[in-house]
Motif scaffolding. Structure first.
Motif, short mmCIF file in Angstrom:
data_model
loop_
_atom_site.label_atom_id
_atom_site.label_comp_id
_atom_site.label_asym_id
_atom_site.label_seq_id
_atom_site.Cartn_x
_atom_site.Cartn_y
_atom_site.Cartn_z
N GLU A 5 9.03 -34.83 30.21
CA GLU A 5 8.60 -35.32 28.89
C GLU A 5 8.39 -36.83 28.95
OE1 GLU A 5 8.51 -34.07 25.57
OE2 GLU A 5 8.26 -32.13 26.53
N LEU A 6 9.30 -37.48 29.72
CA LEU A 6 9.26 -38.95 29.80
C LEU A 6 7.95 -39.43 30.42
CD1 LEU A 6 11.11 -41.39 29.23
CD2 LEU A 6 11.81 -41.28 31.63
N SER A 7 7.52 -38.77 31.51
CA SER A 7 6.28 -39.23 32.16
C SER A 7 5.08 -38.90 31.28
CB SER A 7 6.15 -38.69 33.58
OG SER A 7 6.15 -37.30 33.57
N LEU A 8 5.11 -37.78 30.56
CA LEU A 8 4.01 -37.49 29.63
C LEU A 8 3.94 -38.58 28.56
CD1 LEU A 8 1.77 -35.71 28.48
CD2 LEU A 8 3.52 -34.43 27.24
N GLU A 9 5.11 -38.95 28.04
CA GLU A 9 5.13 -39.99 27.00
C GLU A 9 4.63 -41.32 27.53
OE1 GLU A 9 5.48 -39.07 23.90
OE2 GLU A 9 5.03 -41.15 23.40
N ARG A 10 5.00 -41.61 28.80
CA ARG A 10 4.49 -42.85 29.43
C ARG A 10 2.96 -42.81 29.51
NH1 ARG A 10 8.81 -43.25 33.29
NH2 ARG A 10 7.62 -41.90 34.68
N GLY A 11 2.43 -41.66 29.88
CA GLY A 11 0.98 -41.48 29.98
C GLY A 11 0.31 -41.62 28.62
N LEU A 12 0.90 -41.01 27.59
CA LEU A 12 0.31 -41.11 26.25
C LEU A 12 0.35 -42.55 25.76
CD1 LEU A 12 1.74 -37.84 24.61
CD2 LEU A 12 -0.59 -38.28 25.38
N ASN A 13 1.45 -43.22 26.05
CA ASN A 13 1.54 -44.64 25.65
C ASN A 13 0.48 -45.46 26.36
OD1 ASN A 13 3.58 -44.46 23.80
ND2 ASN A 13 5.21 -44.77 25.32
N ALA A 14 0.26 -45.15 27.65
CA ALA A 14 -0.77 -45.88 28.40
C ALA A 14 -2.16 -45.60 27.81
CB ALA A 14 -0.73 -45.49 29.88
N LEU A 15 -2.42 -44.35 27.44
CA LEU A 15 -3.72 -44.03 26.82
C LEU A 15 -3.86 -44.77 25.48
CD1 LEU A 15 -4.00 -40.20 27.59
CD2 LEU A 15 -5.46 -42.00 28.50
N ARG A 16 -2.77 -44.77 24.68
CA ARG A 16 -2.81 -45.49 23.40
C ARG A 16 -3.14 -46.96 23.63
NH1 ARG A 16 2.30 -42.77 22.48
NH2 ARG A 16 1.71 -40.84 21.42
N ALA A 17 -2.49 -47.53 24.66
CA ALA A 17 -2.68 -48.97 24.93
C ALA A 17 -4.12 -49.28 25.35
CB ALA A 17 -1.71 -49.41 26.03
N GLU A 18 -4.82 -48.27 25.87
CA GLU A 18 -6.21 -48.50 26.31
C GLU A 18 -7.20 -48.42 25.16
OE1 GLU A 18 -7.19 -49.44 29.34
OE2 GLU A 18 -5.05 -49.50 29.83
N ILE A 19 -6.74 -47.93 24.01
CA ILE A 19 -7.69 -47.74 22.90
C ILE A 19 -7.85 -49.05 22.13
CG2 ILE A 19 -8.15 -46.46 20.76
CD1 ILE A 19 -6.71 -44.08 22.13
N ASP A 20 -9.00 -49.66 22.34
CA ASP A 20 -9.33 -50.91 21.67
C ASP A 20 -10.63 -50.72 20.89
OD1 ASP A 20 -11.16 -50.73 23.71
OD2 ASP A 20 -10.33 -52.38 24.88
N ALA A 21 -11.19 -51.80 20.38
CA ALA A 21 -12.41 -51.68 19.57
C ALA A 21 -13.57 -51.05 20.35
CB ALA A 21 -12.79 -53.05 19.01
N PRO A 22 -13.82 -51.48 21.62
CA PRO A 22 -14.93 -50.84 22.34
C PRO A 22 -14.72 -49.33 22.53
CG PRO A 22 -14.29 -52.87 23.44
CD PRO A 22 -13.28 -52.62 22.35
N VAL A 23 -13.48 -48.91 22.76
CA VAL A 23 -13.22 -47.47 22.93
C VAL A 23 -13.52 -46.73 21.63
CG1 VAL A 23 -11.42 -45.73 23.33
CG2 VAL A 23 -11.51 -47.78 24.76
N ALA A 24 -13.05 -47.28 20.52
CA ALA A 24 -13.30 -46.65 19.22
C ALA A 24 -14.80 -46.60 18.96
CB ALA A 24 -12.60 -47.44 18.12
N ALA A 25 -15.51 -47.69 19.27
CA ALA A 25 -16.96 -47.73 19.05
C ALA A 25 -17.64 -46.68 19.92
CB ALA A 25 -17.50 -49.12 19.38
#
Ligand code: SF4
Ligand code: SF4
Length: 426
Positions: A3-23
């Protein structure tokens, strides 16, 4: 995976979401042009290899957590969650079926940089523990030893000894204040030692001051390939430290496409500061020497030759005319592939695909695009300037029983140098 590594991965994906990603996700019009530009999709016809599909883990996190619609769906339990099983399923799509060639990014009518999004998605994958074994090992070795193949200086020293014995020239090592610090890749040290001999001869011929560094001699960036910014930054910082210690004015990237874009374009952002030196690919340096009359050649290749432009050099960095000017210097029968320069097709091995054994078969399927291009113009030899592309071209052509040797452009230039005293080489 826990669970911990999945959460680390999800956090990393969240951290990558910036304005260009949303656009990106909001502006995609699902036109399918990126699919037709991707050699993995074109050669397999399998919809799972369309570039946009490869981004699904990142898209799901974006929709669920960064859009009103997604949050509303979440309230009703309708969101498709990113699970460990999903990441396991997507791992081959993100690592085996993308060479980060950026052809998809080039054709997108709304300007979505898909290969950059692949990189961002890989950041989440690797944080969750989902990356190919070969890349994990290469990245760990690179951090530990400075070389993804674990090559030590003594291996390079053997090559240096060979070069010095065969050329009669000295290979400068740890020379303070040199104009150029030359970096290599594992493949140049192991597979193509003639590259080192070629630059030794050319730089002697042109009177260029240069050096290797015993502190840092490899610039392959396994951090970029696996998708880990911290590793990428550590590897770039080593080059910077070596260049600063030797007080060089310029650094020459190896003939490795991803190493070049990593150290030239991404490095300052990765380490958070600008360099006190400039970075070039060897082809840019050779072209500058040619243009200023410092390279004198004699004789020309008469074989029908064609050129493979490495994606990182041509499409991503605009180094296109330089290699053609150099070809003109030494080739009398040069024919471009029909789609070349910015539009060329990837060889299929970049982005860590070649270090990933699991991807070997798919890599050769993707190579059929390059094979078809080569068949169209039927050259007697192919020329390129990236060690990864060269290895893939050699393996691919052999696999498909095409008797077309592959040569490095730098080596070809070295073959035609007029000796310094004006004598023709023997
Ligand atoms: S970067 Fe290249 S290999 Fe990757 S999805 Fe785009 S076109 Fe395909
Ligand atoms: S080319 Fe661009 S707009 Fe078209 S499907 Fe691909 S990402 Fe979407």
């Amino acid at each position: 995976m826990s669970e911990l590594s999945l959460e680390r991965g999800l956090n990393a994906l969240r951290a990558e979401i910036d304005a260009p990603v949303a656009a990106f996700f909001s502006s995609c019009v699902h036109c399918g042009l990126c699919a037709e530009a991707c050699l993995f999709y074109v050669e397999t016809g399998d919809p799972k290899y369309t570039p946009i599909t490869k981004l699904e883990p990142l898209r799901r996190v974006w929709e669920a957590e960064f859009t009103l619609f997604g949050r509303l769906k979440g309230l009703f339990g309708l969101n498709k969650k990113v699970t460990d099983e999903m990441l396991a399923e997507w791992e081959p799509l993100l690592y085996d079926s993308c060479s980060m060639c950026a052809r998809c990014s080039m054709v997108c009518p709304v300007g979505n940089d898909i290969q950059y999004m692949i990189r961002k998605t890989r950041e989440g994958m690797v944080a969750a523990g989902h990356a190919p074994e070969g890349l994990i090992t290469a990245a760990a070795r690179a951090v530990r030893t400075g070389s993804p193949m674990g090559l030590k200086w003594k291996t390079l020293q053997v090559q240096i000894d060979h070069v010095e014995a065969s050329s009669g020239l000295q290979v400068p090592v740890d020379a303070e204040g040199a104009d150029y610090l030359v970096m290599l890749s594992s493949m140049e040290i192991i597979n193509f030692p003639e590259y080192l001999e070629a630059i030794t001869k050319i730089f002697d011929h042109a009177g260029v001051s240069w050096t290797l560094s015993t502190d840092c001699y490899e610039a392959t960036n396994a951090g970029i390939q696996i998708g880990n910014k911290d590793i990428a930054a550590t590897l770039v910082q080593r080059i910077v430290d070596a260049a600063v210690k030797l007080k060089v004015k310029n650094v020459i990237s190896p003939e490795c496409g991803h190493a070049y874009t990593a150290v030239r374009w991404e490095g300052p952002n990765l380490i958070g500061k600008s360099y006190p030196f400039r970075v070039f690919h060897i082809i840019e340096v050779l072209e500058e020497l040619r243009a200023s009359g410092r390279i004198k050649t004699e004789g020309k290749e008469m074989d029908r030759l064609s050129l493979h432009d490495p994606c990182n050099l041509a499409r991503k960095s605009g180094v296109i005319q330089q290699q053609r000017n150099l070809m003109d210097l030494v080739a009398d029968n040069f024919v471009d592939l029909k789609e070349h320069g910015r539009y060329q097709w990837c060889c299929g091995a970049g982005g860590g695909v070649s270090s990933n054994e699991r991807a070997a078969e798919l890599k050769m399927t993707a190579f059929k695009r390059k094979k078809a291009q080569i068949e169209e113009v039927a050259p007697e030899r192919m020329v390129t300037m990236c060690a990864t592309c060269r290895t893939q071209l050699e393996e691919g052509l052999e696999d498909f029983n095409m008797d077309i040797p592959v040569v490095g452009l730098t080596e070809m230039i070295a073959e035609h140098l007029v000796e310094k005293n004006g004598d023709r080489k023997q």
